[in-house]
Design a protein around this motif. Sequence first.
Motif, PDB file in Angstrom:
ATOM      1  N   TRP A   1      -7.065 106.019 -44.266  1.00 16.96           N
ATOM      2  CA  TRP A   1      -6.325 105.592 -43.088  1.00 16.96           C
ATOM      3  C   TRP A   1      -7.223 105.784 -41.872  1.00 16.96           C
ATOM      4  CZ3 TRP A   1      -5.344 108.612 -38.815  1.00 16.96           C
ATOM      5  CH2 TRP A   1      -5.641 109.977 -38.952  1.00 16.96           C
TER       6      TRP A   1
ATOM      7  N   SER B   1      -7.450 106.390 -51.159  1.00 18.81           N
ATOM      8  CA  SER B   1      -7.304 105.422 -50.078  1.00 18.81           C
ATOM      9  C   SER B   1      -7.680 106.093 -48.758  1.00 18.81           C
ATOM     10  CB  SER B   1      -5.884 104.864 -50.017  1.00 18.81           C
ATOM     11  OG  SER B   1      -5.823 103.746 -49.135  1.00 18.81           O
TER      12      SER B   1
ATOM     13  N   GLU C   1      -4.931  97.666 -51.255  1.00 20.54           N
ATOM     14  CA  GLU C   1      -3.922  98.564 -51.805  1.00 20.54           C
ATOM     15  C   GLU C   1      -2.870  97.766 -52.578  1.00 20.54           C
ATOM     16  OE1 GLU C   1      -3.635 102.436 -48.901  1.00 20.54           O
ATOM     17  OE2 GLU C   1      -2.553 100.645 -48.292  1.00 20.54           O
TER      18      GLU C   1
ATOM     19  N   SER D   1       0.790 102.975 -46.980  1.00 23.37           N
ATOM     20  CA  SER D   1       0.102 103.205 -48.252  1.00 23.37           C
ATOM     21  C   SER D   1       1.076 103.645 -49.331  1.00 23.37           C
ATOM     22  CB  SER D   1      -0.996 104.262 -48.084  1.00 23.37           C
ATOM     23  OG  SER D   1      -2.017 103.825 -47.216  1.00 23.37           O
TER      24      SER D   1
ATOM     25  N   ARG E   1      -6.515 101.156 -45.930  1.00 24.71           N
ATOM     26  CA  ARG E   1      -5.580 100.321 -45.191  1.00 24.71           C
ATOM     27  C   ARG E   1      -6.292  99.126 -44.563  1.00 24.71           C
ATOM     28  NH1 ARG E   1      -1.736  99.186 -46.541  1.00 24.71           N
ATOM     29  NH2 ARG E   1      -1.004  98.436 -44.521  1.00 24.71           N
TER      30      ARG E   1
ATOM     31  N   TYR F   1      -6.254 110.962 -49.928  1.00 23.94           N
ATOM     32  CA  TYR F   1      -6.041 110.202 -48.701  1.00 23.94           C
ATOM     33  C   TYR F   1      -7.031 110.705 -47.668  1.00 23.94           C
ATOM     34  CZ  TYR F   1      -3.096 106.941 -46.074  1.00 23.94           C
ATOM     35  OH  TYR F   1      -2.601 105.851 -45.391  1.00 23.94           O
TER      36      TYR F   1
END
Length: 323
Positions: free
Chosen positions: A97, A95, A75, A129, A69, A140
């Motif tokens: 966070w 990804s 992204e 996301s 992020r 994640y």
Amino acid sequence: MPFARLARATTPTARIGLGLAAVGRPAYITPHRDRDLPAGRGEEALRERTRELLDAAYAQGVRYVDVARSYGRSEEFLAGWLAARPDATDVVVGSKWGYTYTGGWSTEAGEHEVKDHSLAAFERQLAESTALLGDRIDLYQIHSVTPESPALGDRELHARLAGLADRGVTAGLSVSGPAQADTIRAALAVTVDGEPLFRTVQATYNVLETSAERALAEAHDAGVTVIVKEAMANGRLAAPEAPAVLQEIAAEAGTGADAVALAFVLSRPWAGVVLSGAATAGQLAGNLHALVPDLGEAVTDRLSALVEEPEAYWRYRSGLPWN
């Protein structure tokens, strides 16, 4: 787990992933960005650079892509590439966070990212996301966990992270700072309903910073997939800045200092995926040559002279300017 797809990949380059931190936003802490990136670093210019890198990586067998992020529009750029490449169903996407990008697409921002490991931040950033990547998110991760992070003890957050499995997403974390080993061991102890929560750990490891090695081996032995970031030490191991001994070994092997630096990490038996942070197709090609050198014990011993105390390494890193 999504990494089962990587284990079945037929190309050796599947062990090398592409991180988009360097091309998803105009400012970062690696040097020579004026040389490596398009003039002006506009959004469309970096979108096109990201597309070029992803095309080159995929063509050469890379199957893991790392975004976050806080990596500006990484992204979004990746989502656009995936939509244009229906053949790339075998790409595994990770990804993160926990940091919010606050740079406003400027190299002069006073603050480029803000850390927040709260449940509310997770809920907000997961929605963000998912809006971009949909069901293409395989992994994640909590971004840059340190021993004092509230995320390690937040049981409500743990329950929500465990719930990611219901949508086919694996929960992981990345770690940072001189106490990476302590963070990794604390994370390995986190369980939900008696089951380990974190199935991947992403850590900094390179010829200068090896302090987390034993903890990463423990994670691997516990069945956790290890992802290595900053294998190039934010550009410190690339020529011409690379230490003399690294450049000497590279010359003897007939390859680049970057390839030797990455080969060192790839030779660790616990290393699952090693990230390239290339900002140009040329850098990516050089990084992928890491599969060529066969580093023996004598070479590894020579490289061991480069190891720094973790506090000194991270103090230097924290002083790198955003540029």
